[in-house]
Design a protein around this motif. Structure first.
Motif, PDB file in Angstrom:
ATOM      1  N   TYR A   1       0.820  -1.205   0.000  1.00 17.56           N
ATOM      2  CA  TYR A   1       0.000   0.000   0.000  1.00 17.56           C
ATOM      3  C   TYR A   1       0.856   1.258   0.000  1.00 17.56           C
ATOM      4  O   TYR A   1       1.887   1.322   0.650  1.00 17.56           O
ATOM      5  N   ARG A   2       0.395   2.259  -0.763  1.00 10.18           N
ATOM      6  CA  ARG A   2       1.088   3.536  -0.818  1.00 10.18           C
ATOM      7  C   ARG A   2       0.633   4.412   0.349  1.00 10.18           C
ATOM      8  O   ARG A   2      -0.383   4.174   0.967  1.00 10.18           O
ATOM      9  N   GLU A   3       1.420   5.448   0.607  1.00  6.37           N
ATOM     10  CA  GLU A   3       1.090   6.352   1.707  1.00  6.37           C
ATOM     11  C   GLU A   3      -0.089   7.247   1.338  1.00  6.37           C
ATOM     12  O   GLU A   3      -0.403   7.478   0.175  1.00  6.37           O
ATOM     13  N   HIS A   4      -0.754   7.782   2.369  1.00  2.83           N
ATOM     14  CA  HIS A   4      -1.830   8.770   2.218  1.00  2.83           C
ATOM     15  C   HIS A   4      -3.021   8.224   1.434  1.00  2.83           C
ATOM     16  O   HIS A   4      -3.705   8.952   0.717  1.00  2.83           O
ATOM     17  N   GLY A   5      -3.269   6.930   1.546  1.00  4.68           N
ATOM     18  CA  GLY A   5      -4.463   6.363   0.928  1.00  4.68           C
ATOM     19  C   GLY A   5      -4.478   6.399  -0.579  1.00  4.68           C
ATOM     20  O   GLY A   5      -5.542   6.444  -1.204  1.00  4.68           O
ATOM     21  N   ALA A   6      -3.311   6.369  -1.192  1.00  3.03           N
ATOM     22  CA  ALA A   6      -3.235   6.491  -2.649  1.00  3.03           C
ATOM     23  C   ALA A   6      -3.378   5.149  -3.362  1.00  3.03           C
ATOM     24  O   ALA A   6      -3.105   5.031  -4.531  1.00  3.03           O
ATOM     25  N   GLY A   7      -3.828   4.144  -2.622  1.00  4.41           N
ATOM     26  CA  GLY A   7      -3.987   2.836  -3.256  1.00  4.41           C
ATOM     27  C   GLY A   7      -2.746   1.990  -3.095  1.00  4.41           C
ATOM     28  O   GLY A   7      -1.821   2.334  -2.374  1.00  4.41           O
ATOM     29  N   GLY A   8      -2.731   0.872  -3.780  1.00 10.05           N
ATOM     30  CA  GLY A   8      -1.592  -0.032  -3.643  1.00 10.05           C
ATOM     31  C   GLY A   8      -1.443  -0.888  -4.883  1.00 10.05           C
ATOM     32  O   GLY A   8      -2.187  -0.755  -5.857  1.00 10.05           O
ATOM     33  N   ALA A   9      -0.480  -1.767  -4.835  1.00  7.48           N
ATOM     34  CA  ALA A   9      -0.217  -2.648  -5.968  1.00  7.48           C
ATOM     35  C   ALA A   9      -0.079  -4.074  -5.461  1.00  7.48           C
ATOM     36  O   ALA A   9       0.608  -4.331  -4.469  1.00  7.48           O
ATOM     37  N   GLY A  10      -0.746  -4.979  -6.139  1.00  2.35           N
ATOM     38  CA  GLY A  10      -0.664  -6.377  -5.754  1.00  2.35           C
ATOM     39  C   GLY A  10       0.372  -7.117  -6.582  1.00  2.35           C
ATOM     40  O   GLY A  10       0.686  -6.714  -7.700  1.00  2.35           O
ATOM     41  N   PHE A  11       0.928  -8.147  -5.995  1.00  2.00           N
ATOM     42  CA  PHE A  11       1.878  -8.965  -6.738  1.00  2.00           C
ATOM     43  C   PHE A  11       1.734 -10.408  -6.285  1.00  2.00           C
ATOM     44  O   PHE A  11       1.274 -10.687  -5.172  1.00  2.00           O
ATOM     45  N   GLY A  12       2.083 -11.322  -7.151  1.00  6.54           N
ATOM     46  CA  GLY A  12       1.982 -12.721  -6.788  1.00  6.54           C
ATOM     47  C   GLY A  12       2.684 -13.595  -7.803  1.00  6.54           C
ATOM     48  O   GLY A  12       3.046 -13.134  -8.885  1.00  6.54           O
ATOM     49  N   TYR A  13       2.900 -14.827  -7.440  1.00  7.15           N
ATOM     50  CA  TYR A  13       3.532 -15.779  -8.348  1.00  7.15           C
ATOM     51  C   TYR A  13       3.178 -17.180  -7.890  1.00  7.15           C
ATOM     52  O   TYR A  13       2.837 -17.420  -6.730  1.00  7.15           O
ATOM     53  N   SER A  14       3.219 -18.104  -8.824  1.00  5.46           N
ATOM     54  CA  SER A  14       2.963 -19.497  -8.489  1.00  5.46           C
ATOM     55  C   SER A  14       4.282 -20.246  -8.397  1.00  5.46           C
ATOM     56  O   SER A  14       5.294 -19.801  -8.927  1.00  5.46           O
ATOM     57  N   PHE A  15       4.267 -21.369  -7.694  1.00  5.19           N
ATOM     58  CA  PHE A  15       5.471 -22.170  -7.572  1.00  5.19           C
ATOM     59  C   PHE A  15       5.070 -23.619  -7.324  1.00  5.19           C
ATOM     60  O   PHE A  15       3.940 -23.916  -6.919  1.00  5.19           O
ATOM     61  N   THR A  16       5.985 -24.533  -7.620  1.00  3.56           N
ATOM     62  CA  THR A  16       5.734 -25.959  -7.399  1.00  3.56           C
ATOM     63  C   THR A  16       6.048 -26.278  -5.944  1.00  3.56           C
ATOM     64  O   THR A  16       7.188 -26.226  -5.507  1.00  3.56           O
ATOM     65  N   GLU A  17       4.993 -26.591  -5.186  1.00  6.77           N
ATOM     66  CA  GLU A  17       5.149 -26.839  -3.752  1.00  6.77           C
ATOM     67  C   GLU A  17       5.589 -28.270  -3.469  1.00  6.77           C
ATOM     68  O   GLU A  17       6.181 -28.570  -2.433  1.00  6.77           O
ATOM     69  N   GLY A  18       5.327 -29.154  -4.397  1.00  7.00           N
ATOM     70  CA  GLY A  18       5.689 -30.549  -4.212  1.00  7.00           C
ATOM     71  C   GLY A  18       5.198 -31.360  -5.396  1.00  7.00           C
ATOM     72  O   GLY A  18       4.960 -30.821  -6.481  1.00  7.00           O
ATOM     73  N   VAL A  19       5.024 -32.666  -5.191  1.00  6.95           N
ATOM     74  CA  VAL A  19       4.531 -33.528  -6.265  1.00  6.95           C
ATOM     75  C   VAL A  19       3.480 -34.493  -5.713  1.00  6.95           C
ATOM     76  O   VAL A  19       3.487 -34.861  -4.531  1.00  6.95           O
ATOM     77  N   MET A  20       2.579 -34.867  -6.599  1.00  9.95           N
ATOM     78  CA  MET A  20       1.608 -35.916  -6.285  1.00  9.95           C
ATOM     79  C   MET A  20       2.033 -37.179  -7.063  1.00  9.95           C
ATOM     80  O   MET A  20       2.230 -37.114  -8.282  1.00  9.95           O
ATOM     81  N   ILE A  21       2.198 -38.269  -6.342  1.00 10.65           N
ATOM     82  CA  ILE A  21       2.629 -39.508  -6.985  1.00 10.65           C
ATOM     83  C   ILE A  21       1.511 -40.530  -6.881  1.00 10.65           C
ATOM     84  O   ILE A  21       0.984 -40.801  -5.790  1.00 10.65           O
ATOM     85  N   VAL A  22       1.135 -41.066  -8.019  1.00  9.27           N
ATOM     86  CA  VAL A  22       0.163 -42.153  -8.064  1.00  9.27           C
ATOM     87  C   VAL A  22       0.952 -43.457  -8.261  1.00  9.27           C
ATOM     88  O   VAL A  22       1.699 -43.599  -9.230  1.00  9.27           O
ATOM     89  N   TRP A  23       0.805 -44.366  -7.297  1.00  7.29           N
ATOM     90  CA  TRP A  23       1.516 -45.649  -7.339  1.00  7.29           C
ATOM     91  C   TRP A  23       0.597 -46.763  -7.824  1.00  7.29           C
ATOM     92  O   TRP A  23      -0.624 -46.686  -7.629  1.00  7.29           O
ATOM     93  N   LYS A  24       1.174 -47.740  -8.411  1.00  6.44           N
ATOM     94  CA  LYS A  24       0.414 -48.941  -8.779  1.00  6.44           C
ATOM     95  C   LYS A  24       1.152 -50.183  -8.281  1.00  6.44           C
ATOM     96  O   LYS A  24       2.374 -50.201  -8.159  1.00  6.44           O
ATOM     97  N   LYS A  25       0.351 -51.219  -8.041  1.00  5.80           N
ATOM     98  CA  LYS A  25       0.942 -52.457  -7.520  1.00  5.80           C
ATOM     99  C   LYS A  25       0.213 -53.658  -8.101  1.00  5.80           C
ATOM    100  O   LYS A  25      -1.016 -53.644  -8.210  1.00  5.80           O
TER     101      LYS A  25
END
Length: 208
Positions: free
Chosen positions: A184-208
Motif C-alpha cells: 500500500y502507498r502512503e496517504h491512501g493512494a492505493g496499492g499494488a498487488g503482486f503474486g507468483y505461483s510455484f511448485t510446492e511438491g509432487v503428487m505420486i500415483v503408485w500402482k501395484k
C-alpha cells in the motif's frame, strides 16, 4: 491397486533466490581464483610484511592515487591503473605518455625490483589467507537451487522404499501453489498487488 502420495518440498524456497545464487557463485569463483594463484606460485610462501614494508606499499598506493587524481577523464582511460604492477619491470608496456609519466614517477621514488617483490608478496598473502579462510566453507557449501538437493534426496529415498515394497510409479505431477500480497502507498493512494505461483511438491500415483 493404486495409492496416492503427496510429497512436499519442505526444504526449498518459494522462488529461486537469484541474489543468493549469485553470492554463492562469486564466493566459489573467488576461492578457486585464489587456489589457482597459489598453484601458479609453488615456490612462494606466506610471509607477513613488516611495518617498513607496509609503509612502502602504502606510499606507493598513495603516489598512484595522487597521480590519477590530477588526470583528465580521457587521460585516466589511458592510464590502465589496475595493471601498473605488471608494467613495473616491463617498461616497454608503458605504451603511451600517461603510463610513461607514472612509471618515471614511481621509478624515481622506489627500487622497482624491491617494490615489485613486496607487491607480489602482499598479493600472495591475500590469496593464501583467502584460501585458508574459505576452504572449509566451500567444501561444505550446498549451492542454492529452486528445488534444493535435500528435497530431491528425500523424494528419491521415498521412491526407493516404495519400490522395495512392490509399488511402482504410475503417474507423477507437480503440486502448484501461489503467493500473493499487496503493498500500500502512503496517504491512501492505493496499492499494488503482486503474486507468483510455484511448485510446492509432487503428487505420486503408485500402482501395484
Amino acid at each position: 491397486m493404486n495409492k496416492i502420495t503427496f510429497f512436499r518440498f519442505s526444504n526449498s524456497k518459494h522462488r529461486f533466490d537469484v541474489d543468493l545464487k549469485t553470492n554463492e557463485e562469486d564466493n566459489k569463483n573467488n576461492f578457486e581464483y585464489s587456489l589457482q594463484y597459489l598453484k601458479n606460485h609453488p615456490n612462494k610462501f606466506y610471509r607477513k610484511l613488516n611495518k617498513e614494508e607496509n609503509y612502502t606499499i602504502n606510499r606507493y598506493d598513495k603516489i598512484k592515487k595522487e597521480f590519477k587524481s590530477k588526470l583528465t577523464y580521457d587521460e585516466k582511460q589511458k592510464l590502465d591503473i589496475n595493471n601498473v604492477e605488471k608494467r613495473l619491470l616491463n617498461p616497454e608496456l608503458n605504451n603511451n605518455l600517461i603510463k610513461e609519466r607514472l612509471h618515471i614517477k614511481i621509478s624515481s621514488e622506489f627500487n622497482l625490483y624491491e617494490l615489485y617483490e613486496l607487491i607480489s608478496q602482499k598479493t600472495y598473502n591475500y590469496h593464501h589467507k583467502n584460501y585458508e579462510r574459505k576452504k572449509e566453507k566451500i567444501n561444505l557449501l550446498k549451492f542454492h537451487e529452486r528445488i534444493e538437493i535435500e528435497d530431491i534426496d528425500e523424494l528419491n529415498n521415498l521412491i526407493s522404499k516404495m519400490n522395495e515394497k512392490g509399488w511402482s510409479i504410475k503417474q507423477i505431477e507437480g503440486i502448484q501453489s501461489g503467493v500473493y500480497d499487496v503493498s500500500y502507498r502512503e496517504h491512501g493512494a492505493g496499492g499494488a498487488g503482486f503474486g507468483y505461483s510455484f511448485t510446492e511438491g509432487v503428487m505420486i500415483v503408485w500402482k501395484k
